[in-house]
Design an enzyme around this catalytic site. Structure first.
Site, PDB file in Angstrom:
ATOM      1  N   CYS A 147      -4.989  -0.409   5.915  1.00  0.00           N
ATOM      2  CA  CYS A 147      -5.600   0.845   6.113  1.00  0.00           C
ATOM      3  C   CYS A 147      -6.955   1.003   5.162  1.00  0.00           C
ATOM      4  CB  CYS A 147      -4.879   2.198   5.573  1.00  0.00           C
ATOM      5  SG  CYS A 147      -4.424   2.345   4.131  1.00  0.00           S
ATOM      6  N   CYS A 172      -6.325  -2.316   0.335  1.00  0.00           N
ATOM      7  CA  CYS A 172      -5.235  -2.597   1.383  1.00  0.00           C
ATOM      8  C   CYS A 172      -5.673  -3.519   2.693  1.00  0.00           C
ATOM      9  CB  CYS A 172      -4.678  -1.279   1.681  1.00  0.00           C
ATOM     10  SG  CYS A 172      -3.464  -1.401   3.203  1.00  0.00           S
ATOM     11  N   CYS A 220      -0.026   3.066   3.702  1.00  0.00           N
ATOM     12  CA  CYS A 220       0.617   2.626   4.901  1.00  0.00           C
ATOM     13  C   CYS A 220       1.636   1.400   4.901  1.00  0.00           C
ATOM     14  CB  CYS A 220      -0.801   2.169   5.594  1.00  0.00           C
ATOM     15  SG  CYS A 220      -1.322   0.456   4.930  1.00  0.00           S
ATOM     16  N   CYS A 226       0.793  -1.185  -0.065  1.00  0.00           N
ATOM     17  CA  CYS A 226      -0.007  -0.073  -0.029  1.00  0.00           C
ATOM     18  C   CYS A 226       0.945   1.222   0.059  1.00  0.00           C
ATOM     19  CB  CYS A 226      -0.953  -0.096   1.205  1.00  0.00           C
ATOM     20  SG  CYS A 226      -2.018   1.468   1.578  1.00  0.00           S
ATOM     21  N   ASP A 265      21.177   2.247 -18.557  1.00  0.00           N
ATOM     22  CA  ASP A 265      21.335   0.906 -18.196  1.00  0.00           C
ATOM     23  C   ASP A 265      20.261   0.201 -18.739  1.00  0.00           C
ATOM     24  OD1 ASP A 265      21.113  -1.397 -16.618  1.00  0.00           O
ATOM     25  OD2 ASP A 265      20.304  -0.655 -14.921  1.00  0.00           O
TER      26      ASP A 265
END
Lengths: 247, 459
Positions: free
Chosen positions: B239, B236, B217, B214, B369
């Site tokens: 939360c 989530c 949170c 999440c 890269d």
């Protein structure tokens, strides 16, 4: 004599759900394919947070790096598996640790603010967070199995690692390496190879891959030479980058 | 004094544009702006003041160019005068170049709208200089890590810029938790767009998926389904942050090899049919983003879908050419998610066998890269490699892409390394396949496109 290895080659990929940055899973692909191309059967074990693993059963372990949050999650989990990992290292288990995974094997990581985050304390080195990110292509001369080779990759780290009583993987020819100061790159102890090289490291540098496979077979009591493969593509990719960096 | 500086900057910038055009070197999408900025650092801010009705900024990892071009095309078709960085030059210099090109030398010409796509790293700088009426955020995927550090950092850059900004309106991809969270964390009011669950929504994440945790949170995110990468229906476990029914929602999408259609539900209950001549779920998301933005700007919904129905993709965004009887596809690739979508498009083609070319460069604009190639799911080609007579590997890092394909299980005998673009594209023209597909990174795209367009008909 290229006698066949009859068992199954067990590859352990640590925290693939968390540490899947920078294409490092290519290292696992390299070990897997180069076993398979030689008729060695492989078995891939994904170990995620909370999973049990018996390192003594494994033939090769890969530990990559992740973003800070993910790195902390895995550090806590791996700390619980530390004893079994240490025993396996002393028992010559081949391990490849890259970037964040490399740092984690050491004594500690000191952040820019001066906070000390303890490492697994398995190998004798520590890392200090730097202001500047060390980013770019890198060429390193390494000693492996008594032979000298030039390898290439891409580094991207802000931590500077300083070795204690442990051998580096090699000497930097172009790029930064462990800390941008002492010309050293990576670390090696028994069959553990730790390095900052992404790229990923193993596909373009097959001699390291084959070294790790050989040591694993030796540990299983099969000390023979590996059947050579056609590495022209691997060598061409490596040589192109060497040419660009070293001229 | 400011005015004199501005005029000097515009004149010099325009001279640079002219020189570049006369010399035929490069596209001139960056240097003129760079020069002009040296003289007047305020060129973007002053230029933006000439935009009357609204400035629309589009940022995010993938789909910026397509979304931005879609929005601009509908606004233009609706009779507005639009300033736009159409070619995807989306760094600060690129934005400045657009103003240099489009303004008159007195800096007085005015526009109704400005549609600017902006690179995430350049976003705070540009945002701070303009009065944005709305900000569209498409998605956040892993992209060119060497430039940014990590994805979390990129999201943070955009979030912080918006947090400290005056009141604006966000148009957010509600299916991407990394984007949708901005509706909560920035304090800005937001419009969400998304795609309803459909037949091909799946239950397992892809290997390169972000957003396992999440963004608010840090607890684990649960998904009831995925659309692609981390886009889907999340909630989530900590939360309760979750996907809400979006304001603009695509329903029952259908994907054909050259077009995509769906119903769009908007303004609570109204529905309208949309059919766009571009392929793929990610383009459908771009279309929904454009629709949501245009709907916010109060453009008539029928007008939006009619105009988007005739949309032509920008260079290398799944562009199609005809060479004799053969279709040649050209597609830009710059990160694993986009590349995976490109490979799916290749495999969705009906032509058999196929010629495939992949051109990889590692210049600054491509990302130096190229490790990300190992996060692309090339393994899906292994089982169906018989469909390809050969795979031509080109660009500066041709050996590396060939190596990647070898370790994906493609037989070495199928891999041809041809660094020269002319020879490589020639192989595509003359190949025995029924169609050819070319995937290229940013700086490889332009030379390849030039060669194709000189020899083949753009459709």
């Amino acid at each position: 004599m290229h006698r066949e290895f009859k068992g199954t080659f067990k590859i352990c990929h640590l925290y693939p759900d968390l540490l899947n940055l920078y294409g490092d899973q290519g290292n696992v692909a390299a070990i897997t394919r180069r076993c398979q191309w030689r008729g060695i059967e492989t078995e891939l074990h994904f170990v995620n947070i909370g999973d049990m693993v018996d390192f003594s059963e494994m033939d090769f372990v890969f530990l990559g790096g992740g973003s800070d949050r993910e790195q902390n999650l895995m550090a806590a989990d791996l700390a619980e598996k530390k004893d079994s990992l240490w025993k396996a290292i002393e028992d010559n288990l081949p391990i490849l640790a890259i970037c964040g995974g490399y740092q984690l094997l050491g004594k500690y990581y000191q952040t820019i603010e001066g906070k000390i985050i303890p490492g697994l304390d398995l190998l004798d080195f520590h890392t200090i967070g730097g202001e500047k990110r060390l980013i770019g292509n890198i060429a390193v001369e390494i000693q492996l199995g008594g032979e000298s080779h030039k390898i290439t990759g891409f580094e991207n780290h802000s931590g500077c690692t300083f070795l204690g009583d442990i051998e580096p993987l090699g000497i930097v020819l172009s790029g930064y390496g462990n800390n941008g100061k002492d010309q050293r790159e990576g670390a090696q102890y028994k069959n553990v190879i730790a390095s900052y090289l992404h790229g990923p490291l193993l596909p373009k540098n097959p001699l390291i891959t084959d070294y790790l496979i050989s040591r694993a077979l030796e540990r299983r009591g099969h000390p023979w030479n590996l059947k050579p493969l056609d590495d022209s593509l691997e060598n061409a990719a490596n040589e192109f980058m060497l040419g660009r960096m070293l001229g | 004094m400011k005015k004199i500086r501005l005029i000097t900057a515009l004149i010099l910038g325009k001279l640079a544009l002219l020189m570049i055009k006369l010399l035929g070197k490069g596209k001139g999408t960056s240097l003129p702006g760079r020069l002009a900025l040296k003289i007047s650092s305020e060129i973007i801010r002053l230029g933006a003041l000439r935009v009357k009705k609204g400035i629309i900024l589009v940022t995010g990892t993938n789909g910026k160019t397509t979304t931005n071009n879609m929005i601009a095309s509908v606004l233009e078709e609706s009779g507005y005068r639009v300033l736009i960085n159409r070619e995807g030059a989306n760094l600060v210099y690129g934005i400045a170049t657009v103003f240099v090109r489009e303004m008159d030398i007195w800096g007085n010409r005015s526009f109704d709208y400005a549609c600017l796509e902006i690179d995430e790293a350049a976003f705070p700088v540009v945002l701070s200089q303009v009065d944005a009426g709305c900000v569209v955020i498409t998605n956040f995927f892993r992209d060119q890590l060497d430039r940014f550090g990590e994805l979390d950092k990129t999201v943070g850059i955009v979030a912080n810029a918006l947090k400290n900004y005056k009141k604006t309106r966000l148009v957010l991809n509600g299916d991407d938790p990394l984007v949708a969270q901005l509706g909560r964390t920035t304090g800005q009011s937001s419009i969400y767009y998304g795609l309803e669950k459909y037949l091909d929504s799946h239950f397992v994440p892809s290997s390169v998926s972000e957003g396992k945790f999440c963004p608010l949170c840090g607890q684990k995110l649960d998904y009831s389904y995925y659309q692609y990468s981390q886009l889907g229906s999340y909630s989530c476990t900590g939360c309760g942050f979750s996907r809400l029914k979006p304001d603009i929602e695509g329903i029952s999408p259908q994907f054909k090899s050259y077009s995509t259609s769906c119903l769009i539900e908007y303004s609570s209950s109204e529905r309208i049919k949309l059919d766009v001549p571009i392929y793929g779920i990610y383009n459908l998301y771009n279309t929904l983003a454009a629709f949501a933005t245009l709907n916010f700007l109060q453009i008539n919904a029928q007008k939006i879908v009619d105009t988007l129905g005739k949309f032509k993709p920008a260079t290398g965004r799944m562009e199609i050419f005809k060479y004799q009887d053969k279709s040649i596809f050209l597609h830009l690739v710059k990160n694993p998610t986009g590349f995976n979508q490109g490979l799916k498009a290749v495999l969705a083609m009906s032509e058999n066998p196929l010629d495939l070319m992949i051109a990889i460069n590692d210049n600054d604009a491509d990302g130096r890269d190229i490790s990300w190639l190992w996060d692309v799911d090339f393994e899906i080609l292994e089982e169906c490699q018989e469909r390809f007579l050969s795979i031509v590997c080109s660009g500066i890092r041709a050996e590396e892409i060939a190596l990647r394909l070898k370790y994906a299980g493609i037989r070495s005998s199928k891999l041809l390394i041809i660094k020269d673009y002319n020879c490589a594209v020639e192989m595509m023209f003359e190949g025995k396949g029924g169609g050819a597909y070319i995937l290229a990174t940013y700086t490889a795209l332009w030379p390849v496109e030039r060669i194709i367009s000189q020899n083949a008909q753009r459709i």
